[in-house]
Design an enzyme around this catalytic site. Structure first.
Site, PDB file in Angstrom:
ATOM      1  N   CYS A  80       0.870  -1.171   0.000  1.00  0.00           N
ATOM      2  CA  CYS A  80       0.000   0.000   0.000  1.00  0.00           C
ATOM      3  C   CYS A  80       0.915   1.232   0.000  1.00  0.00           C
ATOM      4  O   CYS A  80       1.629   1.475   0.971  1.00  0.00           O
ATOM      5  CB  CYS A  80      -0.876  -0.010   1.250  1.00  0.00           C
ATOM      6  SG  CYS A  80      -1.864   1.485   1.385  1.00  0.00           S
ATOM      7  N   CYS A 234      -4.933   5.888  -4.617  1.00  0.00           N
ATOM      8  CA  CYS A 234      -4.220   4.627  -4.376  1.00  0.00           C
ATOM      9  C   CYS A 234      -2.761   4.856  -4.781  1.00  0.00           C
ATOM     10  O   CYS A 234      -2.468   5.135  -5.950  1.00  0.00           O
ATOM     11  CB  CYS A 234      -4.854   3.524  -5.216  1.00  0.00           C
ATOM     12  SG  CYS A 234      -3.936   1.972  -5.131  1.00  0.00           S
TER      13      CYS A 234
END
Ligand SMILES: N[C@@H](CCC[C@H](N)C(=O)O)C(=O)O
Length: 329
Positions: A80, A234
């Protein structure tokens, strides 16, 4: 009392749970329950979040900790990017170091403190690596090739107007360049749901990024995330999209210069790197801590965390962040 932090990178929001400070780390089953409760806009505190970032001890040399990423639906992701920036800041402050490595599921990644994007907007750079194109790394199937870079795919876009690329960084990303991001949002939602339900193409699901080119080294990216749905941003998606941008439109992308990537939650910079034939990307952006949440360790284990049984303190950093994105327009 234990402490959770509510954090965000480009308003992709998470709770950081430092398991090294607990007497007894949560089991995986407890982590999944806590994540689904805490991240839900209905049952979670502070409006929920996109996932939980778990900080564990790392046994690897040169690393200050290990990050695990649990998506809102309880699935675990290998990486992430937005989350790693916030974990980098957390570990930097905890250990008083500005540059170090963090262990993640597939790689030990270099992170570093950078010049603040704006006053009160702490900024970190993180390595996004390894990058793979081959279908076995995603995985993907039934798309007629082992590697997809800059191809139309009628199964996803019957009009064959969108140029697709597929990359693992190392979590899986499908990238499509569209002429108008706002008009393409419903197509992104449909594709996101289709490819994150049982389907013949992506057996593990996929993060889907639609990008609009705004100019030389300038993009807008909107992502439908695996295990979450639409998010404000993201980090791995924007990094993978930056590389796909260079590979498919080199006339619009100078490899040596930063790429500015706008997103619904703010803006990041990416910097492409290449060693022999291996690409990596540096992702640079805010690492904002919005709240500190005090809760007992027993309540964490029992998945009993709500606004009535914890003490929540606002840090005040969100005001500076909002001021920063206001001037981006
Ligand atoms: N928001 C993240 C990516 C989180 C994981 C993703 N949903 C997956 O399942 O791969 C980022 O900033 O990179």
């Amino acid at each position: 009392m234990s402490t959770l932090l509510k954090v965000h990178g480009s308003q992709n929001s998470f709770f950081i749970l430092d398991q090294t400070l607990l007497e007894q780390p949560l089991t995986d089953a407890e982590l999944v329950k806590l994540t689904t409760t805490l991240t839900s806009p209905k049952t979670g505190i502070l409006g929920g979040a996109d996932g939980i970032l778990v900080v564990n001890h790392s046994a690897k040399p040169d690393t200050l900790g290990k990050m695990r990423v649990i998506n809102a639906d309880g699935s675990e992701a290998s990486m992430c990017g937005n989350g790693l920036r916030t974990v980098a800041r957390y570990l930097a402050q905890k250990h008083g170091q500005d540059q170090f490595k963090v262990e993640t599921l597939q790689a030990d990644l270099l992170v570093a403190k950078k010049a603040d994007f704006a006053s009160g907007v702490p900024t970190f750079g993180v390595e996004i690596s390894p990058v793979h194109f081959d279908k076995k790394y995603l995985p993907f199937d039934n798309l007629g090739a082992d590697k997809i870079v800059g191809k139309t795919l009628a199964v996803f876009d019957p009009d064959e107007k969108i140029n697709f690329s597929i990359l693992a960084v190392p979590n899986p990303h499908l990238i499509g360049f569209v002429p108008d991001i706002k008009r393409a949002k419903s197509q992104l939602a449909t594709l996101g749901q289709q490819l994150n339900s049982p389907n013949p193409y992506f057996s593990d699901g996929v993060n889907i990024n639609f990008a609009q080119v705004l100019g030389k080294n300038k993009l807008f990216v909107q992502t439908y995330e695996r295990g979450v749905g639409f998010t404000n941003a993201c980090g791995t998606g924007m990094s993978a999209t930056s590389l796909a941008f260079y590979l498919t439109q080199p006339e619009n992308c100078d490899f040596e210069q930063d790429i500015t990537v706008y997103n619904p939650g703010g803006m990041v910079k990416t910097h492409l790197k290449r060693q022999a034939e291996q690409f990596s990307i540096e992702l640079i952006g805010n690492a904002t801590f919005t709240h500190e949440i005090k809760v007992t360790e027993d309540d964490l284990h029992a998945n009993n965390v709500d606004e009535n049984n914890c003490q929540i303190t606002e840090t005040g950093e969100q005001d500076a962040y909002l001021k920063f994105i206001e001037q981006l327009n």
